[in-house]
Design a protein around this motif. Sequence first.
Motif, PDB file in Angstrom:
ATOM      1  N   GLU A  30      53.465  17.637  31.469  1.00 26.63           N
ATOM      2  CA  GLU A  30      54.825  17.488  31.983  1.00 26.63           C
ATOM      3  C   GLU A  30      54.946  18.089  33.370  1.00 26.63           C
ATOM      4  OE1 GLU A  30      59.382  18.843  30.833  1.00 26.63           O
ATOM      5  OE2 GLU A  30      57.682  19.455  29.599  1.00 26.63           O
ATOM      6  N   LEU A  31      55.522  17.337  34.284  1.00 22.08           N
ATOM      7  CA  LEU A  31      55.687  17.780  35.666  1.00 22.08           C
ATOM      8  C   LEU A  31      56.980  18.586  35.763  1.00 22.08           C
ATOM      9  CD1 LEU A  31      53.969  17.300  38.209  1.00 22.08           C
ATOM     10  CD2 LEU A  31      55.519  15.444  38.803  1.00 22.08           C
ATOM     11  N   LEU A  32      56.858  19.914  35.965  1.00 20.51           N
ATOM     12  CA  LEU A  32      58.044  20.763  36.057  1.00 20.51           C
ATOM     13  C   LEU A  32      58.570  20.879  37.477  1.00 20.51           C
ATOM     14  CD1 LEU A  32      57.357  23.690  33.562  1.00 20.51           C
ATOM     15  CD2 LEU A  32      58.212  21.376  33.155  1.00 20.51           C
ATOM     16  N   ILE A  33      57.670  20.868  38.461  1.00 17.30           N
ATOM     17  CA  ILE A  33      58.068  20.834  39.868  1.00 17.30           C
ATOM     18  C   ILE A  33      57.514  19.556  40.462  1.00 17.30           C
ATOM     19  CG2 ILE A  33      57.880  21.926  42.137  1.00 17.30           C
ATOM     20  CD1 ILE A  33      57.582  24.599  40.816  1.00 17.30           C
ATOM     21  N   ASP A  34      58.377  18.771  41.051  1.00 13.30           N
ATOM     22  CA  ASP A  34      57.980  17.502  41.662  1.00 13.30           C
ATOM     23  C   ASP A  34      58.616  17.430  43.049  1.00 13.30           C
ATOM     24  OD1 ASP A  34      57.112  14.979  42.216  1.00 13.30           O
ATOM     25  OD2 ASP A  34      58.297  13.968  40.667  1.00 13.30           O
ATOM     26  N   VAL A  35      57.819  17.654  44.067  1.00 14.90           N
ATOM     27  CA  VAL A  35      58.305  17.706  45.455  1.00 14.90           C
ATOM     28  C   VAL A  35      57.754  16.496  46.192  1.00 14.90           C
ATOM     29  CG1 VAL A  35      58.257  19.005  47.622  1.00 14.90           C
ATOM     30  CG2 VAL A  35      58.480  20.209  45.441  1.00 14.90           C
ATOM     31  N   ARG A  36      58.640  15.715  46.812  1.00 15.61           N
ATOM     32  CA  ARG A  36      58.218  14.478  47.470  1.00 15.61           C
ATOM     33  C   ARG A  36      58.815  14.365  48.865  1.00 15.61           C
ATOM     34  NH1 ARG A  36      57.697   9.729  42.952  1.00 15.61           N
ATOM     35  NH2 ARG A  36      56.834  11.017  41.284  1.00 15.61           N
ATOM     36  N   GLY A  37      57.946  14.480  49.851  1.00 13.58           N
ATOM     37  CA  GLY A  37      58.356  14.263  51.241  1.00 13.58           C
ATOM     38  C   GLY A  37      59.444  15.207  51.716  1.00 13.58           C
ATOM     39  N   LEU A  38      59.403  16.460  51.298  1.00 12.37           N
ATOM     40  CA  LEU A  38      60.463  17.411  51.612  1.00 12.37           C
ATOM     41  C   LEU A  38      60.428  17.787  53.092  1.00 12.37           C
ATOM     42  CD1 LEU A  38      62.597  18.583  49.705  1.00 12.37           C
ATOM     43  CD2 LEU A  38      61.227  20.671  49.570  1.00 12.37           C
ATOM     44  N   LEU A  39      61.605  17.758  53.710  1.00 17.09           N
ATOM     45  CA  LEU A  39      61.756  18.061  55.137  1.00 17.09           C
ATOM     46  C   LEU A  39      62.812  19.136  55.343  1.00 17.09           C
ATOM     47  CD1 LEU A  39      62.050  14.349  56.292  1.00 17.09           C
ATOM     48  CD2 LEU A  39      60.098  15.791  56.841  1.00 17.09           C
ATOM     49  N   LYS A  40      62.592  20.003  56.335  1.00 20.40           N
ATOM     50  CA  LYS A  40      63.619  20.960  56.729  1.00 20.40           C
ATOM     51  C   LYS A  40      63.542  21.205  58.220  1.00 20.40           C
ATOM     52  CE  LYS A  40      67.062  23.717  56.326  1.00 20.40           C
ATOM     53  NZ  LYS A  40      68.398  23.170  55.971  1.00 20.40           N
TER      54      LYS A  40
END
Length: 335
Positions: A30-40
């Motif tokens: 199970e994927l608990l953290i899924d980060v996709r293309g995050l920008l700041k």
Amino acid sequence: MSNAAERIVEPGDQGAAPASSVEEGAPEGELLIDVRGLLKTFRVGFLRRRAVEAVKGVSFGVRRGEIFGFLGPNGAGKTTTIKMLTGLIAPTGGEAYLFGARVPSPEARRKIGFLPENPYVYPYLTPREFVELCGRLSGMRGAALRRRAMEVLDQVKIAYAADRQVRRLSKGMLQRTGLAAALVADPEMLILDEPMSGLDPVGRKEVRDLIFAERDQGRTIFFSTHILSDVEAMCDRVAILREGQVVVSGAIRQLLRGDVLRTEVTLAGASEGLLADLVAKGFATTRRGDVVVVDVEGEARVREALRASLAAGAQVVEVAPRRETLEDLFMRRAL
């Protein structure tokens, strides 16, 4: 090294969010953290509001039950990414999910214990009072809260100072107080930003043991650190950031090269003539007290160095092959 083991992101590739945030070949779960293309992007300056891209399309995934290391040099974007994950700041672009819920999510946040890089504790509170305060913010009450607060203070080895004002605590004791606060609500996942900061070697070992114990109880651990030896010893998978981008990610056992990079031959009783002969043959030598260490690249020339040393009457103390470490990988990819 196959692309299934190591996912490399070249600078400038942060356009669309990837179809998957986990590298090929990663273990199922199970994927608990899924980060996709995050920008700041931050706006800095008083008069001229200059745009600074702190995070540039970061993608990664953390599965249930694993210990995941989040690495990078100072200014790489680790803490900014963690702040976006925990809802402390809003992303400029991309998306992140915790327990399947898009960030920010109050429901997902209840399942997380968070230790910030520099935990702030009101200076006139005691560790017991601060941990109980954090427990009340998580919905805990009464005798159960008081009992649990002392349990976690004992777990992080600071129960003896439970009623001492925080302003009288050392940096390491303050770090332990913050870790106890992260544990008090019995979270499913721990997000730890530099959890070893301010700890002495004994404290670092105790925190490492605690992290293993929490993983063994089924918790997922996501943490950032600069202490690469801890990561290599503890983590199942890692992601390495450079200038706001993930440059490599994958399972440690697959990322590190298995072949021998060099061999260190330690000699006792090496004469100056032998050292000159070894240098003439292209070997690097270093004197360390009463011994000399000969650095041999690869495996092919080890026998040559040993033959010359024994012929000159030196005693071979140790022959130590050196394989790639996480520090080698870090220096190769992150700097």
